[in-house]
Design a protein around this motif. Structure first.
Motif, PDB file in Angstrom:
ATOM      1  N   GLY A   1      16.390   7.249   3.215  1.00  0.00           N
ATOM      2  CA  GLY A   1      15.016   7.343   2.731  1.00  0.00           C
ATOM      3  C   GLY A   1      15.007   7.379   1.220  1.00  0.00           C
ATOM      4  O   GLY A   1      14.598   6.431   0.556  1.00  0.00           O
ATOM      5  N   CYS A   2      15.497   8.478   0.649  1.00  0.00           N
ATOM      6  CA  CYS A   2      15.450   8.647  -0.805  1.00  0.00           C
ATOM      7  C   CYS A   2      16.791   8.347  -1.481  1.00  0.00           C
ATOM      8  O   CYS A   2      16.830   7.898  -2.624  1.00  0.00           O
ATOM      9  CB  CYS A   2      15.034  10.077  -1.127  1.00  0.00           C
ATOM     10  N   GLY A   3      17.877   8.644  -0.778  1.00  0.00           N
ATOM     11  CA  GLY A   3      19.202   8.484  -1.380  1.00  0.00           C
ATOM     12  C   GLY A   3      19.516   9.546  -2.415  1.00  0.00           C
ATOM     13  O   GLY A   3      20.513   9.445  -3.133  1.00  0.00           O
TER      14      GLY A   3
ATOM     15  N   CYS B   1      14.901  13.910   1.247  1.00  0.00           N
ATOM     16  CA  CYS B   1      14.011  13.607   2.386  1.00  0.00           C
ATOM     17  C   CYS B   1      14.562  13.991   3.759  1.00  0.00           C
ATOM     18  O   CYS B   1      13.794  14.136   4.706  1.00  0.00           O
ATOM     19  CB  CYS B   1      13.656  12.121   2.387  1.00  0.00           C
ATOM     20  N   GLY B   2      15.866  14.106   3.904  1.00  0.00           N
ATOM     21  CA  GLY B   2      16.440  14.533   5.184  1.00  0.00           C
ATOM     22  C   GLY B   2      16.637  13.431   6.217  1.00  0.00           C
ATOM     23  O   GLY B   2      17.173  13.702   7.294  1.00  0.00           O
TER      24      GLY B   2
ATOM     25  N   CYS C   1      18.724  11.168   6.369  1.00  0.00           N
ATOM     26  CA  CYS C   1      20.141  10.814   6.544  1.00  0.00           C
ATOM     27  C   CYS C   1      20.941  11.950   7.188  1.00  0.00           C
ATOM     28  O   CYS C   1      22.163  11.903   7.195  1.00  0.00           O
ATOM     29  CB  CYS C   1      20.745  10.491   5.184  1.00  0.00           C
TER      30      CYS C   1
ATOM     31  N   CYS D   1      23.789  11.362   2.495  1.00  0.00           N
ATOM     32  CA  CYS D   1      23.683  10.659   1.205  1.00  0.00           C
ATOM     33  C   CYS D   1      24.280  11.482   0.076  1.00  0.00           C
ATOM     34  O   CYS D   1      24.362  11.024  -1.059  1.00  0.00           O
ATOM     35  CB  CYS D   1      22.225  10.312   0.885  1.00  0.00           C
TER      36      CYS D   1
HETATM   37  S1  FES Z   1      18.440   9.723   2.161  1.00  0.00           S
HETATM   38 FE1  FES Z   1      16.954  11.207   1.640  1.00  0.00          FE
HETATM   39  S2  FES Z   1      18.089  13.081   1.803  1.00  0.00           S
HETATM   40 FE2  FES Z   1      19.557  11.560   2.166  1.00  0.00          FE
END
Ligand code: FES
Ligand code: FES
Length: 155
Positions: free
Chosen positions: A37-39, A43-44, A46, A58
């Motif tokens: 999601g965010c990398g 965001c959680g 992953c 991530c």
């Molecule tokens: S991709 Fe969003 S927390 Fe890891």
């Protein structure tokens, strides 16, 4: 370097580069439930279980998981036989687009191992690292509350 790990119960030997992230290695090897999601650890989506603990893949170097055990959504249910957590979320209509689902399901699995008595507010707090941009969390929290109740009753 080569890492030797257990993924969803199966032993794997993978070559990874220094600095390569676990999320990328998992996805490159077919574990596409692990979503980026965010990398940036916000965001959680992953979330996977690393030796039973929920981690953000991530933010974990692949090289650091050598010798460890990883669980992803692929290791839970199947289309024919959903895992009880998946079934509970489905029954509660807990998702809309579903992008957050794999991470939230894995985080819920860890939570249910630790806790079976939490209020809705406490459940929200525990899972506040798993963002959902669609739902407002209400049905997700209800589903988790129901799973905790069943666990308390030994079902
Ligand atoms: S991709 Fe969003 S927390 Fe890891
Ligand atoms: S259901 Fe769309 S992000 Fe959660």
């Amino acid at each position: 370097m080569e890492i030797r790990i257990i993924v969803n119960g199966a032993e794997k030997r993978w070559n990874v580069e220094p600095g390569e992230l676990l999320i990328d290695v998992l996805r490159d090897n077919g574990y596409k439930s692990v979503k980026k999601g965010c990398g940036s650890a916000d965001c959680g989506t992953c979330t996977v279980l690393l030796d039973g603990r929920a981690v953000l893949s991530c933010s974990v170097f692949a090289a650091s998981v050598d010798g460890k055990s990883i669980e992803t959504l692929e290791g839970l249910g199947s289309e024919q036989q959903l895992h009880p957590i998946q079934q509970a979320f489905l029954d509660a209509s807990a998702f809309q687009c579903g992008f957050c689902a794999p991470g939230l399901i894995m985080a819920t699995k860890e939570l249910l191992e630790k806790e079976t008595v939490l209020t809705e507010d406490q459940i929200k707090r525990e899972l506040s690292g798993n963002l959902c941009r669609c739902t407002g969390y209400e049905n997700q929290v209800k589903a988790i509350g129901g799973l905790m109740e069943k666990k308390r009753e030994g079902k």
